[in-house]
Scaffold this motif. Structure first.
Motif, PDB file in Angstrom:
ATOM      1  N   GLN A 185      38.930  56.868  29.285  1.00 37.18           N
ATOM      2  CA  GLN A 185      38.197  58.066  29.709  1.00 37.18           C
ATOM      3  C   GLN A 185      37.009  58.333  28.799  1.00 37.18           C
ATOM      4  OE1 GLN A 185      41.532  60.765  29.679  1.00 37.18           O
ATOM      5  NE2 GLN A 185      41.887  60.554  31.879  1.00 37.18           N
ATOM      6  N   GLN A 186      37.186  58.112  27.494  1.00 34.12           N
ATOM      7  CA  GLN A 186      36.076  58.300  26.566  1.00 34.12           C
ATOM      8  C   GLN A 186      34.952  57.308  26.828  1.00 34.12           C
ATOM      9  OE1 GLN A 186      37.844  58.061  22.670  1.00 34.12           O
ATOM     10  NE2 GLN A 186      38.952  60.002  22.892  1.00 34.12           N
ATOM     11  N   ALA A 187      35.314  56.158  27.391  1.00 33.41           N
ATOM     12  CA  ALA A 187      34.299  55.153  27.737  1.00 33.41           C
ATOM     13  C   ALA A 187      33.657  55.432  29.092  1.00 33.41           C
ATOM     14  CB  ALA A 187      34.922  53.764  27.748  1.00 33.41           C
ATOM     15  N   GLY A 188      34.099  56.507  29.755  1.00 31.62           N
ATOM     16  CA  GLY A 188      33.468  56.924  30.996  1.00 31.62           C
ATOM     17  C   GLY A 188      34.118  56.432  32.271  1.00 31.62           C
ATOM     18  N   PHE A 189      35.309  55.848  32.176  1.00 29.22           N
ATOM     19  CA  PHE A 189      35.967  55.331  33.375  1.00 29.22           C
ATOM     20  C   PHE A 189      36.643  56.443  34.166  1.00 29.22           C
ATOM     21  CE2 PHE A 189      35.560  51.409  30.987  1.00 29.22           C
ATOM     22  CZ  PHE A 189      35.310  50.475  31.979  1.00 29.22           C
ATOM     23  N   GLU A 190      36.475  56.401  35.489  1.00 28.97           N
ATOM     24  CA  GLU A 190      37.261  57.236  36.393  1.00 28.97           C
ATOM     25  C   GLU A 190      38.653  56.618  36.453  1.00 28.97           C
ATOM     26  OE1 GLU A 190      37.551  57.994  41.166  1.00 28.97           O
ATOM     27  OE2 GLU A 190      35.554  57.727  40.295  1.00 28.97           O
ATOM     28  N   LEU A 191      39.680  57.391  36.073  1.00 25.35           N
ATOM     29  CA  LEU A 191      40.970  56.783  35.754  1.00 25.35           C
ATOM     30  C   LEU A 191      42.136  57.499  36.424  1.00 25.35           C
ATOM     31  CD1 LEU A 191      42.405  54.648  33.881  1.00 25.35           C
ATOM     32  CD2 LEU A 191      42.644  56.516  32.225  1.00 25.35           C
ATOM     33  N   ASN A 192      43.087  56.697  36.898  1.00 24.93           N
ATOM     34  CA  ASN A 192      44.403  57.165  37.320  1.00 24.93           C
ATOM     35  C   ASN A 192      45.434  56.394  36.513  1.00 24.93           C
ATOM     36  OD1 ASN A 192      46.437  58.438  39.130  1.00 24.93           O
ATOM     37  ND2 ASN A 192      46.783  56.316  39.733  1.00 24.93           N
ATOM     38  N   ALA A 193      46.266  57.081  35.734  1.00 22.64           N
ATOM     39  CA  ALA A 193      47.223  56.428  34.849  1.00 22.64           C
ATOM     40  C   ALA A 193      48.647  56.862  35.204  1.00 22.64           C
ATOM     41  CB  ALA A 193      46.922  56.773  33.389  1.00 22.64           C
ATOM     42  N   GLU A 194      49.545  55.882  35.322  1.00 20.63           N
ATOM     43  CA  GLU A 194      50.918  56.192  35.714  1.00 20.63           C
ATOM     44  C   GLU A 194      51.906  55.237  35.056  1.00 20.63           C
ATOM     45  OE1 GLU A 194      51.827  56.996  39.888  1.00 20.63           O
ATOM     46  OE2 GLU A 194      49.678  56.839  40.319  1.00 20.63           O
ATOM     47  N   ILE A 195      53.159  55.731  34.954  1.00 19.74           N
ATOM     48  CA  ILE A 195      54.305  54.906  34.572  1.00 19.74           C
ATOM     49  C   ILE A 195      55.190  54.777  35.801  1.00 19.74           C
ATOM     50  CG2 ILE A 195      56.327  54.675  33.068  1.00 19.74           C
ATOM     51  CD1 ILE A 195      54.885  56.561  31.089  1.00 19.74           C
ATOM     52  N   LEU A 196      55.508  53.545  36.180  1.00 25.94           N
ATOM     53  CA  LEU A 196      56.320  53.307  37.368  1.00 25.94           C
ATOM     54  C   LEU A 196      57.543  52.480  36.998  1.00 25.94           C
ATOM     55  CD1 LEU A 196      53.535  52.367  39.954  1.00 25.94           C
ATOM     56  CD2 LEU A 196      54.628  54.596  39.654  1.00 25.94           C
ATOM     57  N   ALA A 197      58.648  52.748  37.690  1.00 23.56           N
ATOM     58  CA  ALA A 197      59.860  51.965  37.496  1.00 23.56           C
ATOM     59  C   ALA A 197      59.891  50.822  38.499  1.00 23.56           C
ATOM     60  CB  ALA A 197      61.090  52.854  37.681  1.00 23.56           C
ATOM     61  N   GLY A 198      60.618  49.760  38.149  1.00 20.68           N
ATOM     62  CA  GLY A 198      60.777  48.656  39.078  1.00 20.68           C
ATOM     63  C   GLY A 198      60.545  47.314  38.428  1.00 20.68           C
ATOM     64  N   ASP A 199      60.724  46.256  39.207  1.00 22.92           N
ATOM     65  CA  ASP A 199      60.421  44.913  38.739  1.00 22.92           C
ATOM     66  C   ASP A 199      58.923  44.790  38.485  1.00 22.92           C
ATOM     67  OD1 ASP A 199      61.242  41.868  38.642  1.00 22.92           O
ATOM     68  OD2 ASP A 199      59.451  41.999  39.903  1.00 22.92           O
ATOM     69  N   VAL A 200      58.571  44.228  37.354  1.00 22.09           N
ATOM     70  CA  VAL A 200      57.168  44.199  36.942  1.00 22.09           C
ATOM     71  C   VAL A 200      56.283  43.502  37.969  1.00 22.09           C
ATOM     72  CG1 VAL A 200      55.548  43.366  35.206  1.00 22.09           C
ATOM     73  CG2 VAL A 200      57.735  44.331  34.499  1.00 22.09           C
ATOM     74  N   GLU A 201      56.641  42.285  38.310  1.00 21.00           N
ATOM     75  CA  GLU A 201      55.786  41.505  39.210  1.00 21.00           C
ATOM     76  C   GLU A 201      55.711  42.134  40.597  1.00 21.00           C
ATOM     77  OE1 GLU A 201      57.415  37.544  39.053  1.00 21.00           O
ATOM     78  OE2 GLU A 201      57.783  37.838  36.918  1.00 21.00           O
ATOM     79  N   GLU A 202      56.863  42.455  41.163  1.00 24.45           N
ATOM     80  CA  GLU A 202      56.889  43.017  42.514  1.00 24.45           C
ATOM     81  C   GLU A 202      56.135  44.338  42.573  1.00 24.45           C
ATOM     82  OE1 GLU A 202      60.900  43.371  43.816  1.00 24.45           O
ATOM     83  OE2 GLU A 202      61.268  41.203  43.883  1.00 24.45           O
ATOM     84  N   THR A 203      56.329  45.181  41.564  1.00 25.45           N
ATOM     85  CA  THR A 203      55.674  46.498  41.567  1.00 25.45           C
ATOM     86  C   THR A 203      54.159  46.357  41.430  1.00 25.45           C
ATOM     87  OG1 THR A 203      57.653  47.472  40.569  1.00 25.45           O
ATOM     88  CG2 THR A 203      55.629  48.768  40.487  1.00 25.45           C
ATOM     89  N   LEU A 204      53.715  45.502  40.515  1.00 27.28           N
ATOM     90  CA  LEU A 204      52.271  45.322  40.344  1.00 27.28           C
ATOM     91  C   LEU A 204      51.622  44.791  41.619  1.00 27.28           C
ATOM     92  CD1 LEU A 204      51.967  43.827  36.749  1.00 27.28           C
ATOM     93  CD2 LEU A 204      51.164  46.058  37.520  1.00 27.28           C
ATOM     94  N   LEU A 205      52.216  43.783  42.218  1.00 26.80           N
ATOM     95  CA  LEU A 205      51.645  43.201  43.433  1.00 26.80           C
ATOM     96  C   LEU A 205      51.627  44.219  44.565  1.00 26.80           C
ATOM     97  CD1 LEU A 205      53.282  39.650  43.298  1.00 26.80           C
ATOM     98  CD2 LEU A 205      50.916  40.255  42.768  1.00 26.80           C
ATOM     99  N   SER A 206      52.686  45.037  44.648  1.00 31.73           N
ATOM    100  CA  SER A 206      52.741  46.071  45.687  1.00 31.73           C
ATOM    101  C   SER A 206      51.690  47.152  45.453  1.00 31.73           C
ATOM    102  CB  SER A 206      54.138  46.694  45.717  1.00 31.73           C
ATOM    103  OG  SER A 206      54.192  47.774  46.623  1.00 31.73           O
ATOM    104  N   GLU A 207      51.518  47.559  44.194  1.00 31.72           N
ATOM    105  CA  GLU A 207      50.569  48.626  43.884  1.00 31.72           C
ATOM    106  C   GLU A 207      49.128  48.164  44.066  1.00 31.72           C
ATOM    107  OE1 GLU A 207      51.181  51.848  43.208  1.00 31.72           O
ATOM    108  OE2 GLU A 207      53.275  51.386  43.656  1.00 31.72           O
ATOM    109  N   ILE A 208      48.863  46.896  43.836  1.00 38.64           N
ATOM    110  CA  ILE A 208      47.516  46.370  44.091  1.00 38.64           C
ATOM    111  C   ILE A 208      47.149  46.600  45.546  1.00 38.64           C
ATOM    112  CG2 ILE A 208      46.190  44.229  44.317  1.00 38.64           C
ATOM    113  CD1 ILE A 208      47.635  43.239  41.780  1.00 38.64           C
TER     114      ILE A 208
END
Length: 279
Positions: free
Chosen positions: A214-237
């Motif tokens: 945010q200090q670098a000027g990025f528009e940001l959405n930050a979250e902590i999610l539960a689940g399998d790492v690979e499956e969750t990341l691919l789904s969230e993409i």
């Protein structure tokens, strides 16, 4: 350490995508673009030594014929590479690169990239597989080099949103710092995700990384999610419409079951968006 290097070792759409991605990065970073084709010396040796591999009789004639065939194969491969480089150069010019550099080398790919590493700001290459560049050497390249790498699964389009897979490890922290310092992704909205338990330490890690972005000027959405790492990341993409995934390469996390080497490898294999690996 000022060049964007694009490995043009594939045939067809992957080479075009690599060229487009490298041109985009070159313009964003204001860095020169080099288009590189490496002719694998294991497939196309400069010398053929078959002594002892053929029995008596017509051995000398057969050796001479095999050597001639190898020489012809090498010439055809060099010409194919030259044509690919010329097509890539023309495409880079169309993409807005005024004077793209081209280079053809004969040797080992990893050794060649190691030699060029000192002048490499970003390496762009294809994920591999049938009809795509690098193939089985992808993981070897990633493990050998210590420069940012942009890995393409196929097509490339200019990212309008990107995602950072974060785990609080030193590698991931460095990746966030590199994102904040670089003009490559500046002005593009970002999702910062941790896949893991929502403990106090994890929340603090997310807070620290979020503040940097945010200090670098990025528009940001930050979250902590539960689940399998690979499956969750691919789904969230897919859910978030991210067109680029950013992560540290082969880091070791303090947050259990986050981005270790095998996860990096599996994401390389399965993600359908470009993957920016930072070391």
């Amino acid at each position: 350490m000022n060049q964007v290097i694009a490995c043009i070792d594939g045939i067809g759409e992957s080479a075009a995508a690599i060229c487009d991605a490298a041109s985009w990065a070159s313009l964003r970073l204001e860095a020169p673009l080099k288009l590189l084709h490496v002719l694998d010396k294991s497939q196309y040796p400069t010398e053929t030594n078959l002594t002892g591999s053929i029995g008596l009789g017509s051995r000398e004639a057969l050796l001479e014929e095999l050597a001639t065939l190898d020489e012809q194969r090498g010439k055809l491969a060099r010409e194919q590479g030259r044509l690919m480089l010329e097509a890539a150069r023309e495409r880079a010019v169309e993409d807005g690169i005024a004077e793209p550099l081209v280079q053809q080398r004969h040797g080992d790919l990893v050794e060649t990239l190691n030699e060029l590493e000192v002048d490499t700001r970003l390496l762009v290459f294809g994920r591999g597989g049938a009809g795509q560049s690098l193939g089985h050497q992808v993981e070897a390249v990633i493990r050998a080099l210590h420069r940012p790498m942009l890995l393409l699964p196929g097509e490339f389009k200019t990212p309008q949103r990107f995602m950072i897979a974060y785990d609080g490890s030193p590698t991931a922290r460095k990746a966030v710092e590199m994102v904040t310092r670089s003009p490559l992704l500046r002005g593009i909205p970002c999702d910062l995700l941790i896949i893991g338990p929502s403990t106090h330490d994890v929340k603090m890690e997310l807070k620290h990384a979020s503040e940097q972005l945010q200090q670098a000027g990025f528009e940001l959405n930050a979250e902590i999610l539960a689940g399998d790492v690979e499956e969750t990341l691919l789904s969230e993409i897919d859910k978030r419409g991210a067109e680029l995934l950013v992560m540290g390469a082969y880091g070791h996390s303090r947050i259990r079951q986050m981005l270790v080497g095998s996860t990096t490898t599996n994401l390389i294999k399965h993600t359908q968006v470009p993957l920016l690996l930072l070391r």
